[in-house]
Design a protein around this motif. Structure first.
Motif, short mmCIF file in Angstrom:
data_model
loop_
_atom_site.label_atom_id
_atom_site.label_comp_id
_atom_site.label_asym_id
_atom_site.label_seq_id
_atom_site.Cartn_x
_atom_site.Cartn_y
_atom_site.Cartn_z
N ASP A 193 22.92 1.07 0.77
CA ASP A 193 23.22 0.55 -0.56
C ASP A 193 22.29 1.21 -1.58
O ASP A 193 21.11 0.88 -1.68
CB ASP A 193 23.04 -0.97 -0.59
N GLU A 194 22.83 2.18 -2.32
CA GLU A 194 22.07 2.92 -3.34
C GLU A 194 20.72 3.40 -2.80
O GLU A 194 19.65 3.00 -3.28
CB GLU A 194 21.86 2.04 -4.58
N PRO A 195 20.72 4.26 -1.78
CA PRO A 195 19.46 4.62 -1.11
C PRO A 195 18.46 5.39 -1.95
O PRO A 195 17.28 5.42 -1.63
CB PRO A 195 19.94 5.49 0.07
N THR A 196 18.90 6.02 -3.05
CA THR A 196 17.97 6.81 -3.87
C THR A 196 17.65 6.18 -5.21
O THR A 196 16.94 6.77 -6.02
CB THR A 196 18.55 8.22 -4.11
N THR A 197 18.15 4.97 -5.45
CA THR A 197 17.91 4.31 -6.73
C THR A 197 16.41 4.08 -6.95
O THR A 197 15.70 3.62 -6.07
CB THR A 197 18.64 2.96 -6.79
N GLY A 198 15.93 4.42 -8.16
CA GLY A 198 14.54 4.18 -8.52
C GLY A 198 13.56 5.21 -8.01
O GLY A 198 12.35 5.07 -8.21
N LEU A 199 14.05 6.25 -7.35
CA LEU A 199 13.17 7.28 -6.80
C LEU A 199 13.22 8.54 -7.65
O LEU A 199 14.22 8.84 -8.29
CB LEU A 199 13.59 7.62 -5.36
N ASP A 200 12.12 9.29 -7.65
CA ASP A 200 12.09 10.55 -8.38
C ASP A 200 12.98 11.57 -7.68
O ASP A 200 13.34 11.39 -6.51
CB ASP A 200 10.66 11.07 -8.50
N PRO A 201 13.35 12.66 -8.36
CA PRO A 201 14.30 13.63 -7.78
C PRO A 201 13.85 14.21 -6.44
O PRO A 201 14.68 14.40 -5.54
CB PRO A 201 14.41 14.71 -8.86
N VAL A 202 12.56 14.51 -6.30
CA VAL A 202 12.08 15.10 -5.04
C VAL A 202 12.21 14.10 -3.90
O VAL A 202 12.72 14.42 -2.82
CB VAL A 202 10.62 15.57 -5.18
N GLN B 86 0.81 -1.22 0.00
CA GLN B 86 0.00 0.00 0.00
C GLN B 86 0.85 1.27 0.00
O GLN B 86 0.31 2.38 -0.01
CB GLN B 86 -0.93 0.01 1.22
N LEU B 87 2.16 1.11 0.01
CA LEU B 87 3.06 2.25 0.12
C LEU B 87 3.72 2.57 -1.22
O LEU B 87 3.97 1.68 -2.04
CB LEU B 87 4.16 1.96 1.14
N SER B 88 4.02 3.84 -1.44
CA SER B 88 4.78 4.24 -2.62
C SER B 88 6.24 3.81 -2.44
O SER B 88 6.66 3.41 -1.35
CB SER B 88 4.72 5.76 -2.79
N GLY B 89 7.01 3.93 -3.51
CA GLY B 89 8.42 3.56 -3.44
C GLY B 89 9.18 4.36 -2.39
O GLY B 89 9.99 3.82 -1.63
N GLY B 90 8.90 5.66 -2.34
CA GLY B 90 9.55 6.50 -1.35
C GLY B 90 9.15 6.15 0.07
O GLY B 90 9.99 6.16 0.98
#
Length: 256
Positions: A175-184, A150-154
């Motif tokens: 380990d790559e904490p921002t991979t696959g996330l939008d810039p915001v 039920q949660l978004s990727g972020g």
């Protein structure tokens, strides 16, 4: 951009000497040495396949090194037996690239699981209070009874981060904490890494190729290339470098 800390007089909480890791004939880490100092955010930067994720998996012995030593707070982990290793791992938080939440458990159950396993002295009320505390620290107090689906990727990344810090680790591995996330959302996760460093006094290794994340969190940077330290220094050192390999990462303009 953060100011570089003066680290020369700081205690090293992780000391790696002459580390090697092979997969058959493929040499992933070659005579690799580094230190993580107490209280710093150390970014390990490198292209895909340069050995970044293998490095932090060796640190917690999800992979066994072929040679060299890994000293964590004075303990050589490569020589530890399984029960001793479990104790050593309790001070280390590991944020996996995938988040690695249990899909069959609610957020509450996901957070309670490591806490009940490691902090067996806590009452059910203390467990509940700790869960609420860490969810508030990642700005998600209202998702406590939701399922991961039920949660978004972020949101999933934030909950994974909450689960990692709930046992109060002194060392964090991202380990790559921002991979696959939008810039915001990526920027929000970078801010959280800094918040956790301040609130929990953590010493952290951040594996990434996201330059905006590097600019936000790095106290010091190590560039990994072909299994070795290619360059080490401050963000300013890297951004001023004329080296073509370094420039290939830092060619993007800073945000105004």
């Amino acid at each position: 951009m953060k100011n570089e800390d003066k680290l020369k007089d700081r205690e090293a909480v992780i000391r790696i000497d002459n580390l090697e890791k092979h997969f058959g004939s493929l040499e992933v880490l070659k005579d690799f040495s580094m230190k993580l100092y107490k209280g710093e955010n150390l970014v390990v930067l490198g292209k895909s396949g340069s050995g970044k994720s293998v490095l932090i998996k060796c640190i917690v012995r999800l992979l066994n090194a072929d040679a060299g030593s890994i000293d964590i707070d004075g303990v050589e982990i490569n020589s530890l037996k399984e029960k001793e290793l479990d104790v050593a791992r309790e001070k280390i938080g590991f944020l996996f690239q995938s988040g690695a939440l249990y899909d069959s458990m609610t957020v509450r159950e996901n957070l309670a699981f490591p806490l009940k396993r490691i902090r067996k002295d806590l009452t059910s009320e203390q467990v509940k209070a700790k869960i609420i505390e860490v969810l508030e620290n990642v700005s998600l107090p209202d998702v406590i009874d939701k399922m991961p689906s039920q949660l978004s990727g972020g949101m999933r990344k934030r909950v994974s981060l909450a689960r990692t810090i709930i046992v109060d680790p002194s060392i964090m591995l991202y380990d790559e904490p921002t991979t696959g996330l939008d810039p915001v959302t990526s920027s929000e996760i970078s801010d959280l890494i800094n918040d956790i460093q301040k609130k929990y006094k953590t010493s952290s290794i951040i594996i990434t190729h996201d330059i905006e994340c590097v600019r936000s969190v790095a106290d010091r940077i190590i560039m990994l290339h072909e299994g070795k330290v290619y360059m080490e220094g401050s963000l300013e050192d890297f951004e001023k470098s004329k080296d073509k390999m370094v420039q290939s990462f830092f060619k993007t303009k800073k945000n105004n």
